[in-house]
Design a protein around this motif. Sequence first.
Motif, PDB file in Angstrom:
ATOM      1  N   ASN B  15      10.077  -0.162  -1.762  1.00 19.73           N
ATOM      2  CA  ASN B  15      10.299  -0.063  -0.319  1.00 19.73           C
ATOM      3  C   ASN B  15       9.236   0.789   0.379  1.00 19.73           C
ATOM      4  O   ASN B  15       9.430   1.256   1.480  1.00 19.73           O
ATOM      5  CB  ASN B  15      11.713   0.437  -0.014  1.00 19.73           C
ATOM      6  CG  ASN B  15      12.040   1.672  -0.829  1.00 19.73           C
ATOM      7  OD1 ASN B  15      11.120   2.293  -1.363  1.00 19.73           O
ATOM      8  ND2 ASN B  15      13.299   2.036  -0.918  1.00 19.73           N
ATOM      9  N   VAL B  16       8.111   0.978  -0.323  1.00 16.90           N
ATOM     10  CA  VAL B  16       6.992   1.676   0.319  1.00 16.90           C
ATOM     11  C   VAL B  16       6.041   0.640   0.906  1.00 16.90           C
ATOM     12  O   VAL B  16       5.503  -0.192   0.189  1.00 16.90           O
ATOM     13  CB  VAL B  16       6.225   2.545  -0.697  1.00 16.90           C
ATOM     14  CG1 VAL B  16       5.117   3.316   0.000  1.00 16.90           C
ATOM     15  CG2 VAL B  16       7.177   3.488  -1.404  1.00 16.90           C
ATOM     16  N   ASP B  17       5.881   0.673   2.251  1.00 15.81           N
ATOM     17  CA  ASP B  17       4.952  -0.256   2.877  1.00 15.81           C
ATOM     18  C   ASP B  17       3.557   0.342   2.838  1.00 15.81           C
ATOM     19  O   ASP B  17       3.338   1.440   3.335  1.00 15.81           O
ATOM     20  CB  ASP B  17       5.347  -0.513   4.333  1.00 15.81           C
ATOM     21  CG  ASP B  17       6.727  -1.150   4.417  1.00 15.81           C
ATOM     22  OD1 ASP B  17       7.114  -1.818   3.428  1.00 15.81           O
ATOM     23  OD2 ASP B  17       7.408  -0.986   5.441  1.00 15.81           O
ATOM     24  N   VAL B  18       2.658  -0.389   2.234  1.00 19.25           N
ATOM     25  CA  VAL B  18       1.299   0.119   2.088  1.00 19.25           C
ATOM     26  C   VAL B  18       0.360  -0.541   3.095  1.00 19.25           C
ATOM     27  O   VAL B  18      -0.475   0.110   3.700  1.00 19.25           O
ATOM     28  CB  VAL B  18       0.805  -0.121   0.647  1.00 19.25           C
ATOM     29  CG1 VAL B  18      -0.660   0.253   0.534  1.00 19.25           C
ATOM     30  CG2 VAL B  18       1.632   0.696  -0.328  1.00 19.25           C
ATOM     31  N   ILE B  19       0.517  -1.844   3.289  1.00 20.62           N
ATOM     32  CA  ILE B  19      -0.241  -2.571   4.311  1.00 20.62           C
ATOM     33  C   ILE B  19       0.779  -3.091   5.322  1.00 20.62           C
ATOM     34  O   ILE B  19       1.734  -3.768   4.946  1.00 20.62           O
ATOM     35  CB  ILE B  19      -1.022  -3.746   3.683  1.00 20.62           C
ATOM     36  CG1 ILE B  19      -1.967  -3.254   2.590  1.00 20.62           C
ATOM     37  CG2 ILE B  19      -1.803  -4.503   4.765  1.00 20.62           C
ATOM     38  CD1 ILE B  19      -3.128  -2.440   3.083  1.00 20.62           C
ATOM     39  N   LYS B  20       0.551  -2.743   6.579  1.00 18.58           N
ATOM     40  CA  LYS B  20       1.615  -2.979   7.556  1.00 18.58           C
ATOM     41  C   LYS B  20       1.219  -3.981   8.625  1.00 18.58           C
ATOM     42  O   LYS B  20       1.242  -3.678   9.806  1.00 18.58           O
ATOM     43  CB  LYS B  20       1.989  -1.640   8.208  1.00 18.58           C
ATOM     44  CG  LYS B  20       2.433  -0.599   7.188  1.00 18.58           C
ATOM     45  CD  LYS B  20       2.365   0.793   7.773  1.00 18.58           C
ATOM     46  CE  LYS B  20       2.730   1.832   6.714  1.00 18.58           C
ATOM     47  NZ  LYS B  20       2.361   3.173   7.148  1.00 18.58           N
ATOM     48  N   GLY B  21       0.854  -5.171   8.236  1.00 16.80           N
ATOM     49  CA  GLY B  21       0.541  -6.192   9.230  1.00 16.80           C
ATOM     50  C   GLY B  21      -0.908  -6.129   9.663  1.00 16.80           C
ATOM     51  O   GLY B  21      -1.243  -5.536  10.676  1.00 16.80           O
ATOM     52  N   VAL B 206     -11.860  -0.518  10.697  1.00 12.89           N
ATOM     53  CA  VAL B 206     -11.394   0.841  10.411  1.00 12.89           C
ATOM     54  C   VAL B 206      -9.897   0.790  10.160  1.00 12.89           C
ATOM     55  O   VAL B 206      -9.131   0.287  10.989  1.00 12.89           O
ATOM     56  CB  VAL B 206     -11.697   1.804  11.577  1.00 12.89           C
ATOM     57  CG1 VAL B 206     -11.236   3.215  11.229  1.00 12.89           C
ATOM     58  CG2 VAL B 206     -13.179   1.806  11.895  1.00 12.89           C
ATOM     59  N   LEU B 207      -9.493   1.280   8.991  1.00 14.56           N
ATOM     60  CA  LEU B 207      -8.083   1.242   8.608  1.00 14.56           C
ATOM     61  C   LEU B 207      -7.508   2.649   8.549  1.00 14.56           C
ATOM     62  O   LEU B 207      -8.219   3.609   8.247  1.00 14.56           O
ATOM     63  CB  LEU B 207      -7.936   0.602   7.226  1.00 14.56           C
ATOM     64  CG  LEU B 207      -8.296  -0.870   7.110  1.00 14.56           C
ATOM     65  CD1 LEU B 207      -8.541  -1.232   5.659  1.00 14.56           C
ATOM     66  CD2 LEU B 207      -7.176  -1.717   7.677  1.00 14.56           C
ATOM     67  N   LYS B 208      -6.219   2.723   8.855  1.00 15.44           N
ATOM     68  CA  LYS B 208      -5.512   3.987   8.680  1.00 15.44           C
ATOM     69  C   LYS B 208      -4.061   3.651   8.382  1.00 15.44           C
ATOM     70  O   LYS B 208      -3.463   2.831   9.086  1.00 15.44           O
ATOM     71  CB  LYS B 208      -5.619   4.819   9.948  1.00 15.44           C
ATOM     72  CG  LYS B 208      -4.979   6.189   9.833  1.00 15.44           C
ATOM     73  CD  LYS B 208      -4.826   6.792  11.218  1.00 15.44           C
ATOM     74  CE  LYS B 208      -4.065   8.086  11.153  1.00 15.44           C
ATOM     75  NZ  LYS B 208      -3.513   8.399  12.480  1.00 15.44           N
ATOM     76  N   ASP B 209      -3.517   4.256   7.353  1.00 11.93           N
ATOM     77  CA  ASP B 209      -2.115   4.045   6.990  1.00 11.93           C
ATOM     78  C   ASP B 209      -1.733   2.571   6.962  1.00 11.93           C
ATOM     79  O   ASP B 209      -0.661   2.195   7.436  1.00 11.93           O
ATOM     80  CB  ASP B 209      -1.195   4.770   7.986  1.00 11.93           C
ATOM     81  CG  ASP B 209      -1.371   6.266   7.901  1.00 11.93           C
ATOM     82  OD1 ASP B 209      -1.858   6.730   6.852  1.00 11.93           O
ATOM     83  OD2 ASP B 209      -1.050   6.957   8.873  1.00 11.93           O
ATOM     84  N   GLY B 210      -2.601   1.733   6.424  1.00  9.64           N
ATOM     85  CA  GLY B 210      -2.271   0.320   6.268  1.00  9.64           C
ATOM     86  C   GLY B 210      -2.318  -0.486   7.547  1.00  9.64           C
ATOM     87  O   GLY B 210      -1.776  -1.592   7.607  1.00  9.64           O
ATOM     88  N   MET B 211      -2.951   0.067   8.582  1.00  9.44           N
ATOM     89  CA  MET B 211      -3.083  -0.689   9.829  1.00  9.44           C
ATOM     90  C   MET B 211      -4.535  -0.677  10.281  1.00  9.44           C
ATOM     91  O   MET B 211      -5.265   0.272  10.007  1.00  9.44           O
ATOM     92  CB  MET B 211      -2.194  -0.090  10.915  1.00  9.44           C
ATOM     93  CG  MET B 211      -0.724  -0.432  10.722  1.00  9.44           C
ATOM     94  SD  MET B 211       0.331   0.318  11.963  1.00  9.44           S
ATOM     95  CE  MET B 211       0.149   2.046  11.593  1.00  9.44           C
ATOM     96  N   VAL B 212      -4.931  -1.750  10.991  1.00 16.59           N
ATOM     97  CA  VAL B 212      -6.286  -1.804  11.522  1.00 16.59           C
ATOM     98  C   VAL B 212      -6.332  -0.967  12.793  1.00 16.59           C
ATOM     99  O   VAL B 212      -5.571  -1.198  13.730  1.00 16.59           O
ATOM    100  CB  VAL B 212      -6.696  -3.252  11.837  1.00 16.59           C
ATOM    101  CG1 VAL B 212      -8.075  -3.272  12.494  1.00 16.59           C
ATOM    102  CG2 VAL B 212      -6.689  -4.091  10.570  1.00 16.59           C
ATOM    103  N   MET B 213      -7.223   0.011  12.811  1.00 19.07           N
ATOM    104  CA  MET B 213      -7.365   0.855  14.000  1.00 19.07           C
ATOM    105  C   MET B 213      -8.300   0.192  15.006  1.00 19.07           C
ATOM    106  O   MET B 213      -8.101   0.248  16.202  1.00 19.07           O
ATOM    107  CB  MET B 213      -7.934   2.229  13.604  1.00 19.07           C
ATOM    108  CG  MET B 213      -6.985   3.087  12.818  1.00 19.07           C
ATOM    109  SD  MET B 213      -5.672   3.739  13.872  1.00 19.07           S
ATOM    110  CE  MET B 213      -4.284   2.810  13.325  1.00 19.07           C
TER     111      MET B 213
END
Lengths: 292, 356
Positions: B15-21, B206-213
């Motif tokens: 239940n750990v989301d690593v890549i979030k969409g 640029v990625l941060k916490d599994g999201m594209v910044m």
Amino acid sequence: MAAISSDNHGLRLVTRYVVLTLIALIFVFPLVFMVVSSFKPDLQLLRDASSIRAFLPVGDISTDNYSAAFERAPIGLFVFNSVLVTGVTVLLSLLICSLAAFSFAFLEWKGRNTLLSIIIATLIIPFETIAIPLLLLVSKLPWIGLEGLSVGWLNSYRVQIIPWIADGLTIFLFVQFFKDLPRDLIEASRVEGASWWQIYRRVVMPLSGPVIATAAILKFLVMYNQYLWPLIVVQEETYRPVMVGLQYFFQLNTAWGEVMAYLTIITVPVLAFYLALQRAFIASIASTGVKG
Amino acid sequence: MATVKLRDIRKSYGNVDVIKGVDIEIADGEFVVFVGPSGCGKSTLLRMIAGLEDVTSGTLEIDGVRVNDLEPSKRGIAMVFQSYAIFPHMTVRENVAFGLTINKASKAEKEEAVAKAARILQMEHLLDRRPSELSGGQRQRVAIGRAIVRDPKVFLFDEPLSNLDAALRMDMRMEIGKLHQDLGASMIYVTHDQVEAMTLADKIVVLKDGMVMQAGAPMDLYHEPANIFVAGFLGAPSMNFLDVTVHAVNDETVTISNASLDQIDVPHKGRTFTAGQTATLGLRPQYLHPAMGGAGKLHGTVILSERLGSETVIDLALADGSKIIAALAEDSILTPGAATNFDFDPNQAHIFPETR
Ligand SMILES: Nc1ncnc2c1ncn2[C@@H]1O[C@H](COP(=O)(O)OP(=O)(O)OP(=O)(O)O)[C@@H](O)[C@H]1O
Ligand SMILES: [Mg+2]
């Protein structure tokens, strides 16, 4: 200054060699006693046993014991049987157990951890407790040979080989080793298009020399020393292995010289095998921390 | 050569989301670099494209074909690992030809492909050596050679240079850039080194916490960062941030100030602000310069002046106790302890509604 410290160093080196030599002697004395005694007549053998002469080839030295031993038992046949059974079992065991371990280490399937735990748990079951049930089982197993279908595996090579191929220790050794291989190598092979079988054959096994040597030696010793199992499943001399053959020499009055001659002969394959794998074995102890 | 398309890609371990969409489009022949801090999911994303990790949800397309469930080897990709992952028991030649051997290519075919890769990477003289007889840079060359031989549609690199020393890293960086020019294949390159990102990329993600910044051309990201994270991540020394108060929102600009900063108008670039809120002002060290004749909008005290040769880096303490950095021309001399006023062009400043 320099002189003192190098003296110290020299002293330590000497001490170390003395200690190592003593330990080596402790291990080698029984072998020396065995070989030396095999050349002595029984009377002298027993008389020498209480002195240092036990380890020295002195007195009435001859190969009489060897001729007598060969007359008493079909030694060549026994050695052949043991080498055959041991060799085939070791090879099949390396193949089957490494394949099983490969699956445990690299493939993902449900229940693999549970199954591996069960397999490792079997290590604590002594063979004596399953010997009789296993005997009942193999005595009823069918076999298709040259003469067609038969029932019962008693008095054969296969009964000495097949039950011993898969074992928890060998699988465990392989799993541990495989898990320590760099994962990137496996993944790189997958990206390059290697099938699991190709990864096993071309990447994993060529890198597994140390664990193969360890597993082979452990298995060799177990198989070559088989006594209880062949004793109960093999009645015919044709399939008899060396350890069971020892009983030929313990009748009415024991001919100790002949016993020593027999033991010397059957030790030769072990030494040959060990020397062949020695270097890989030592490397494996160093790299896996598994002691044989 | 091929396009790669990621649509709402997600990855969870338990239940750990690593890549979030994540949505990313990679054009044919484009060099895309994924950057971000450690643990942000760069490798995970790359490994999903390679097929080494399952995609939890979303669509992954290579060349217009959905490849979510395709074996790595069927995706037309080649991957270069941080650890090189070359086979220690094979010679360089066997390593480079491994994929062809697996696919039962003919001997002639193999030799030709190996010779070509060796020529491109200038390692003809290494072909009969074993990996243990190679330097780090040479090993990485072998790994790249193995990728070239596959003639992939997409090259994937996971921090390929991070095990090399600084000088070698620069050489190899240039070689990879040249390789991209020569082969014209699509390449996806993971790094946390922003210099590699800036120099190699056609497009930086640029990625941060599994999201594209933010995703875009390197200079666009450098000049027009979409948020504080990207602004602070790209550029060295990194951007200075000041907490400021918004006094007025105008058509094109916002009027701001704080204790050490005189009231100025900074372009808001379409971001929404409300008067009275606290916002963050971003100033690149390179765009700060000592004010002529005592004027200047920014008031501080010089703490430290470091002459690096190519530039002089000034540590500046502001009235509110915060510290900022100015990068000046090489021969600038400022005395520590002196109260100094700095100036900058408001059009080169960035104002963000969020606070740090
Ligand atoms: N098998 C796994 N199980 C659980 N969590 C994992 C697993 N693999 C990775 N993660 C987590 O996923 C996140 C992203 O990992 P990833 O390796 O993609 O980071 P990264 O951006 O490549 O970092 P780095 O720059 O350090 O290589 C990390 O927080 C990591 O802890
Ligand atoms: Mg990573």
